[in-house]
Write a protein that holds these residues in place. Structure first.
Motif, PDB file in Angstrom:
ATOM      1  N   GLY A 188       0.792  -1.227   0.000  1.00 40.30           N
ATOM      2  CA  GLY A 188       0.000   0.000   0.000  1.00 40.30           C
ATOM      3  C   GLY A 188       0.827   1.281   0.000  1.00 40.30           C
ATOM      4  O   GLY A 188       0.278   2.376   0.107  1.00 40.30           O
ATOM      5  N   ALA A 189       2.146   1.179  -0.134  1.00 36.49           N
ATOM      6  CA  ALA A 189       2.985   2.381  -0.167  1.00 36.49           C
ATOM      7  C   ALA A 189       2.591   3.284  -1.332  1.00 36.49           C
ATOM      8  O   ALA A 189       2.693   4.499  -1.261  1.00 36.49           O
ATOM      9  CB  ALA A 189       4.457   1.995  -0.310  1.00 36.49           C
TER      10      ALA A 189
ATOM     11  N   ARG B 181      -0.230   3.971  -2.630  1.00 40.22           N
ATOM     12  CA  ARG B 181      -1.652   4.313  -2.756  1.00 40.22           C
ATOM     13  C   ARG B 181      -1.885   5.766  -3.160  1.00 40.22           C
ATOM     14  O   ARG B 181      -1.161   6.666  -2.748  1.00 40.22           O
ATOM     15  CB  ARG B 181      -2.437   3.941  -1.498  1.00 40.22           C
ATOM     16  CG  ARG B 181      -2.033   4.646  -0.229  1.00 40.22           C
ATOM     17  CD  ARG B 181      -2.604   3.873   0.962  1.00 40.22           C
ATOM     18  NE  ARG B 181      -2.454   4.594   2.224  1.00 40.22           N
ATOM     19  CZ  ARG B 181      -1.332   4.580   2.951  1.00 40.22           C
ATOM     20  NH1 ARG B 181      -0.269   3.927   2.519  1.00 40.22           N
ATOM     21  NH2 ARG B 181      -1.275   5.247   4.089  1.00 40.22           N
ATOM     22  N   VAL B 182      -2.917   5.946  -3.961  1.00 43.05           N
ATOM     23  CA  VAL B 182      -3.339   7.273  -4.419  1.00 43.05           C
ATOM     24  C   VAL B 182      -4.865   7.326  -4.332  1.00 43.05           C
ATOM     25  O   VAL B 182      -5.513   6.292  -4.242  1.00 43.05           O
ATOM     26  CB  VAL B 182      -2.962   7.540  -5.891  1.00 43.05           C
ATOM     27  CG1 VAL B 182      -1.494   7.792  -6.051  1.00 43.05           C
ATOM     28  CG2 VAL B 182      -3.432   6.421  -6.796  1.00 43.05           C
ATOM     29  N   THR B 183      -5.393   8.543  -4.363  1.00 38.57           N
ATOM     30  CA  THR B 183      -6.838   8.673  -4.374  1.00 38.57           C
ATOM     31  C   THR B 183      -7.285   8.978  -5.800  1.00 38.57           C
ATOM     32  O   THR B 183      -6.821   9.944  -6.414  1.00 38.57           O
ATOM     33  CB  THR B 183      -7.280   9.785  -3.417  1.00 38.57           C
ATOM     34  OG1 THR B 183      -6.753   9.488  -2.122  1.00 38.57           O
ATOM     35  CG2 THR B 183      -8.801   9.854  -3.327  1.00 38.57           C
TER      36      THR B 183
ATOM     37  N   THR C  58      -9.310   4.892  -2.703  1.00 42.26           N
ATOM     38  CA  THR C  58      -7.885   4.570  -2.622  1.00 42.26           C
ATOM     39  C   THR C  58      -7.556   3.447  -3.598  1.00 42.26           C
ATOM     40  O   THR C  58      -8.225   2.427  -3.634  1.00 42.26           O
ATOM     41  CB  THR C  58      -7.512   4.154  -1.190  1.00 42.26           C
ATOM     42  OG1 THR C  58      -7.704   5.280  -0.334  1.00 42.26           O
ATOM     43  CG2 THR C  58      -6.064   3.717  -1.106  1.00 42.26           C
TER      44      THR C  58
ATOM     45  N   PHE D  69      -4.150   1.195  -5.469  1.00 48.10           N
ATOM     46  CA  PHE D  69      -2.726   0.874  -5.415  1.00 48.10           C
ATOM     47  C   PHE D  69      -2.166   1.000  -6.833  1.00 48.10           C
ATOM     48  O   PHE D  69      -2.579   0.253  -7.732  1.00 48.10           O
ATOM     49  CB  PHE D  69      -2.521  -0.559  -4.912  1.00 48.10           C
ATOM     50  CG  PHE D  69      -2.837  -0.759  -3.458  1.00 48.10           C
ATOM     51  CD1 PHE D  69      -3.306   0.286  -2.666  1.00 48.10           C
ATOM     52  CD2 PHE D  69      -2.639  -1.995  -2.853  1.00 48.10           C
ATOM     53  CE1 PHE D  69      -3.595   0.101  -1.318  1.00 48.10           C
ATOM     54  CE2 PHE D  69      -2.919  -2.195  -1.504  1.00 48.10           C
ATOM     55  CZ  PHE D  69      -3.403  -1.151  -0.744  1.00 48.10           C
TER      56      PHE D  69
ATOM     57  N   GLU E  60      -2.386  15.333  -3.331  1.00 45.34           N
ATOM     58  CA  GLU E  60      -2.072  14.313  -2.321  1.00 45.34           C
ATOM     59  C   GLU E  60      -0.883  13.470  -2.784  1.00 45.34           C
ATOM     60  O   GLU E  60       0.037  13.180  -2.022  1.00 45.34           O
ATOM     61  CB  GLU E  60      -3.289  13.410  -2.103  1.00 45.34           C
ATOM     62  CG  GLU E  60      -3.021  12.286  -1.109  1.00 45.34           C
ATOM     63  CD  GLU E  60      -4.171  11.278  -1.052  1.00 45.34           C
ATOM     64  OE1 GLU E  60      -5.073  11.488  -0.232  1.00 45.34           O
ATOM     65  OE2 GLU E  60      -4.168  10.308  -1.845  1.00 45.34           O
TER      66      GLU E  60
ATOM     67  N   ARG F  71       2.755  12.908  -0.960  1.00 49.62           N
ATOM     68  CA  ARG F  71       3.257  11.583  -0.578  1.00 49.62           C
ATOM     69  C   ARG F  71       4.634  11.301  -1.188  1.00 49.62           C
ATOM     70  O   ARG F  71       5.421  10.549  -0.635  1.00 49.62           O
ATOM     71  CB  ARG F  71       2.257  10.490  -0.984  1.00 49.62           C
ATOM     72  CG  ARG F  71       1.045  10.434  -0.065  1.00 49.62           C
ATOM     73  CD  ARG F  71       0.146   9.259  -0.362  1.00 49.62           C
ATOM     74  NE  ARG F  71       0.791   7.969  -0.156  1.00 49.62           N
ATOM     75  CZ  ARG F  71       1.001   7.400   1.025  1.00 49.62           C
ATOM     76  NH1 ARG F  71       0.591   8.002   2.119  1.00 49.62           N
ATOM     77  NH2 ARG F  71       1.599   6.236   1.110  1.00 49.62           N
TER      78      ARG F  71
END
Ligand SMILES: Cc1cc2nc3c(=O)[nH]c(=O)nc-3n(C[C@H](O)[C@H](O)[C@H](O)COP(=O)(O)OP(=O)(O)OC[C@H]3O[C@@H](n4cnc5c(N)ncnc54)[C@H](O)[C@@H]3O)c2cc1C
Ligand SMILES: Cc1cc2nc3c(=O)[nH]c(=O)nc-3n(C[C@H](O)[C@H](O)[C@H](O)COP(=O)(O)OP(=O)(O)OC[C@H]3O[C@@H](n4cnc5c(N)ncnc54)[C@H](O)[C@@H]3O)c2cc1C
Ligand code: SF4
Ligand code: FES
Lengths: 467, 291
Positions: free
Chosen positions: B228-229, B231-233, B238, B240, B257, B261
């Motif tokens: 899950g490193a 992950r984006v929206t 969410t 992967f 976002e 990150r």
């Protein structure tokens, strides 16, 4: 009964461990293990019951009285070999099995006092054998000329490979990561299970003739259907590697990790040794871990070792309901992990740069028992509070890894995405394809994954003989 | 295995390099839009790079990378004949192939590499390709010939006007989409480059209502959906990037976002780079070369 009382006169022997204050800041293994004298004394407590209850409590029915008896007699190597007749990974299981709910929970001594320390003895015998460098290679049946492919080098896959190679089949394991061992290398930390032990087990399989190909992601580079063109049978042991998030506000803030990411960075990638190792990790000062299982214990204890001043575990039920092994909870508390019980996170708070600054939680109380038999936590209205933190680790569970099922159209899965497979044989909806371990049962235990592997190996052997 | 069989320097400062790696399995399987992960050695991290091209007959995979930190600098310091500890792939989902009519590919800087393999696949599928490729300055442009060969129309720009059209790629994108208003032949925009550029490619195409795909370079660890490193929206959900992507509908991506990150490890990245430069006896000025 008198015999039980007599045996209990000699209390269960504790295992020497690193001082909690010291070990909370290093990654070395916590317990040192029994000395030969202590092991013999502890083994001497065993009554060698005619109908040993402990054996029934063990998912793979290790011959407990026999191996314990051999330790009592001082024949440690024989004890290790006896263990290996039923359990291919005793050094691992002795360390990570939940003995208190398996073998040791059934030991008759436990009725009046404390059970025989079966786990510690198992660990002792296996470590003794490894230290002697007297790894005995078992006899291997003549080659059958049949080829089996195993997907995933976790406990389930390694067990299948070990059993089938001994029966004379040719076995290849494909592993997605660059190191074999599954959760044993990427999830469970060094201080609980030294990686050298896992490596020794993997090397042992290689010595038996198992071919292990790492960095090979099945489903991406080759599908199961393609593999079946080259192999006579297939075992899928891809585990429960999909992290579950909480679905609350702020979960993508910087400093918020899934337990899988946090532990993989630290264990597999050795981020705790950054910059000697290239992979970085956020070394938070105030860390909260959400969850109450072994995974949560591992994450919160890792946080301390990475330099956290405060390491909280936020769990929505009470300590009694925590699914973690007792020893892990005990060790975590000793090391300074603070349990925030009966509390549940509502949202994660952050600053304008996107970094985590805190978590808003709500207090819970226990209501009626739910499906799992545990009392259901219910939020107490108006009891919200904020915990200031800079790092959060979500350890509320893992789902099945979808890479293989999603690229194998004929493979049936249930509604959670677990592979539909017989718990007795591992047989799936596809002929010649078997599955076992966490990918079938959902996140469970090392020994259960190994048990599933054993059954599947036997079924694959039968299948190969018949086809 | 994983042997470097060819190496070319496209730009010295910043260092942009091309390598061909011997990886027959990946070369056979990789499709447009997919990526690989390499690990240099036992202490190395797992680093994602897009497959820029493949030669299935010879079993070769082409990667192009910019030397931005320790791992890419150390990769750039390797020579033909050296081997990588790991070279894993193909990862991620391939670009969805469809009859889009005309596809407008907007590629910025290092983003030219992934764009090449995607455009190649879309072209082979029967689409018409218009390419807009650009970089800060002339030196950072590469593969103009290869892009020209597979494009039906091509526009090359530099921010500083040192070559081709003077201006940002989004300026040309805007003009082409204006022109397209009547014909409506452009069925898809693909925007790949630095995050900020992708954000503006999407902003530019949004009013025209043309579907826009971007390829997201999030930070990754395993790249198999396990951590899950990455992950984006996307559209409020969410995702992967390593298994659900790397391509997403750019109009749905929360770029702000994502960019935040990407900065999680800035401090550690600096430490690692400085340590590497010291150990490699490098001044840091040359963009990573040892000499
Ligand atoms: C942090 C943590 C602590 C735990 N602590 C304990 C404990 O104390 N005691 C206990 O009994 N249990 C514990 N468990 C649970 C236990 O580790 C698991 O139940 C067990 O490892 C499951 O074994 P498995 O072989 O099914 O899967 P895994 O161990 O998950 O192995 C699966 C392997 O398959 C590989 N794989 C996945 N997809 C692919 C693919 N497409 N191609 C190739 N390879 C693939 C994975 O990389 C992995 O190596 C813990 C789990 C975690 C996460
Ligand atoms: C699917 C995917 C495909 C990619 N394809 C390519 C490619 O074809 N060519 C190429 O040059 N790069 C590509 N990248 C980016 C590449 O992975 C990073 O540049 C690399 O990880 C930097 O590592 P480093 O140790 O050299 O630098 P670091 O020291 O780790 O980072 C240096 C700088 O790069 C930024 N950075 C760190 N990690 C990433 C990342 N994953 N993506 C973008 N920026 C990052 C940091 O914010 C920092 O400013 C891709 C990334 C992904 C996820
Ligand atoms: S139940 Fe306890 S005493 Fe009996 S054989 Fe098992 S370990 Fe020994
Ligand atoms: S990089 Fe780990 S899930 Fe994508």
């Amino acid at each position: 009964m008198s015999e039980i009382n007599k045996a209990n006169k000699l209390p269960r022997h504790p295992m020497p461990e690193q001082d909690p204050k010291v070990r909370a800041r290093n990654f070395d293994e916590v317990p040192f293990g029994y000395s030969e004298e202590t092991a013999m004394a502890e083994a001497g407590r065993c009554l060698r019951c005619k109908k040993p209850k402990c054996v029934e409590g063990c998912p793979v029915n290790v011959k407990i009285p026999e191996f314990v008896g051999l330790i009592a007699d001082g024949d440690f190597l024989a004890a290790a070999h006896k263990l290996k007749e039923t359990n291919a990974l005793p050094a691992v299981c002795g360390r990570v099995c939940p003995q208190e709910s398996q073998c040791e929970s059934r030991c008759v001594l436990g009725k009046k006092g404390e059970p025989v320390a079966i786990g510690r003895l198992e660990r002792f015998a296996a470590d003794y054998e490894r230290a002697q460098a007297k790894m005995e290679l078992p006899a291997i049946a003549p080659s059958t000329g049949r080829k089996v492919v195993v997907i995933g080098a976790g406990p389930a896959g390694l067990t299948v490979a070990g059993d089938l190679i001994k029966l004379g089949h040719q076995v290849t394991i494909y592993e997605a990561l660059h190191k074999s061992g599954g959760v044993l290398v990427y999830g469970i930390p060094e201080f609980r299970l030294p990686k050298a032990i896992v490596q020794a087990e993997v090397d042992y399989l290689k010595a038996l003739g198992v071919e292990i190909v790492e960095s090979y992601v099945v489903g991406q580079i080759e599908t199961v259907d393609e593999l079946l063109e080259r192999y006579d049978a297939c075992f899928i042991g891809t585990g429960a590697g999909l992290p579950v998030f909480m679905g609350i506000e702020g979960e993508n803030l910087n400093g918020v990790y899934s337990a899988n990411e946090y532990l993989t960075r630290s264990n597999l990638m050795k981020a705790y040794r950054f910059p000697e190792y290239d992979t970085p990790i956020v070394k938070g000062k105030r860390v909260a871990t959400f969850g109450g299982g072994n995974v949560a214990m591992d994450a919160s204890r890792t946080a301390l070792r990475l330099g956290a001043e405060k390491s909280y575990i936020v769990y929505r039920r009470s300590e009694a309901e925590m699914p973690a092994r007792n020893e892990e909870i005990h060790h975590a508390k000793e090391e300074g992990v603070e349990l925030v019980l009966l509390a549940s996170p509502l949202r994660l708070l952050g600053n304008e740069k996107g970094w985590l600054t805190g978590v808003e939680c709500i207090r819970m109380e226990l209501g009626e028992p739910d499906d799992s038999g545990r009392r259901r936590p219910v939020p107490i209205e108006g009891s919200e509070f904020v915990l200031e933190i800079d790092t959060a680790v979500v350890a509320i569970g893992n789902g099945p890894n979808p890479l293989v099922p999603s690229t194998t159209p004929d493979l049936k899965t249930n509604r959670w995405g677990n592979i539909d497979a017989s718990l007795e044989t591992g047989a799936t909806s596809m002929t010649g394809v078997f599955a076992g371990g966490d990918i079938v049962t959902g996140a469970a235990t090392v020994i259960e994954a190994m048990g599933a592997g054993k059954k599947a190996a036997a079924a694959i052997h039968r299948y190969l003989e018949e086809n | 295995m994983n042997r470097i069989v060819a190496k070319e320097e496209f730009s010295r400062n910043p260092g942009v390099k091309m390598m061909q790696i011997e990886a027959p399995g990946i070369a056979r399987k990789a499709k447009g839009g997919q990526f690989v992960v390499f690990r240099l050695d036992e202490t190395g991290e797992r680093v994602p790079l897009t497959v820029a091209d493949t030669d299935p007959e010879k079993g070769l995979v082409t990667i192009i990378f910019q030397e931005v930190g320790k791992s890419t600098m150390a990769l750039g310091a390797l020579e033909v004949g050296d081997c990588l500890a790991d070279f894993i792939g193909p990862l991620g989902r391939p670009t969805h192939m469809d009859d889009y009519g005309t596809v407008l590919c907007v590629a910025g800087g290092i983003g030219i590499a992934p764009t090449h393999n995607i455009a190649k696949a879309l072209k082979a599928h029967g689409n018409r390709i218009i390419t807009v490729m650009g970089a800060r300055t002339k030196e950072l442009l590469f593969w103009e010939d290869k892009m020209r060969a597979l494009s039906d129309e091509i526009y090359v720009c530099t921010d500083d006007g040192s070559y081709g059209i003077h201006g940002l790629v989004t300026k040309v994108e805007q003009e082409l989409l204006e022109k397209n208003r009547e014909s409506g032949e452009i069925g898809l925009v693909i925007g790949i480059g630095p995050p900020i550029m992708m954000k503006f490619v999407c902003k530019t195409s949004e009013p025209f209502g043309v579907k826009t795909l971007v390829s997201l370079p999030t930070i990754m660890v395993d790249a198999t959906g396990m951590c899950g490193a990455c992950r984006v929206t996307v559209g409020g959900e969410t995702k992967f990037v390593c298994v659900d992507g790397p391509e997403f509908d750019g109009h749905q991506v929360d770029f702000d976002e994502m960019m935040k990150r990407q900065a999680i490890y800035l401090e550690q990245e600096k430490v690692a780079r400085e340590l590497y430069e010291k150990e490699a006896g490098c001044c840091g000025e040359c963009g990573g070369d040892r000499q």
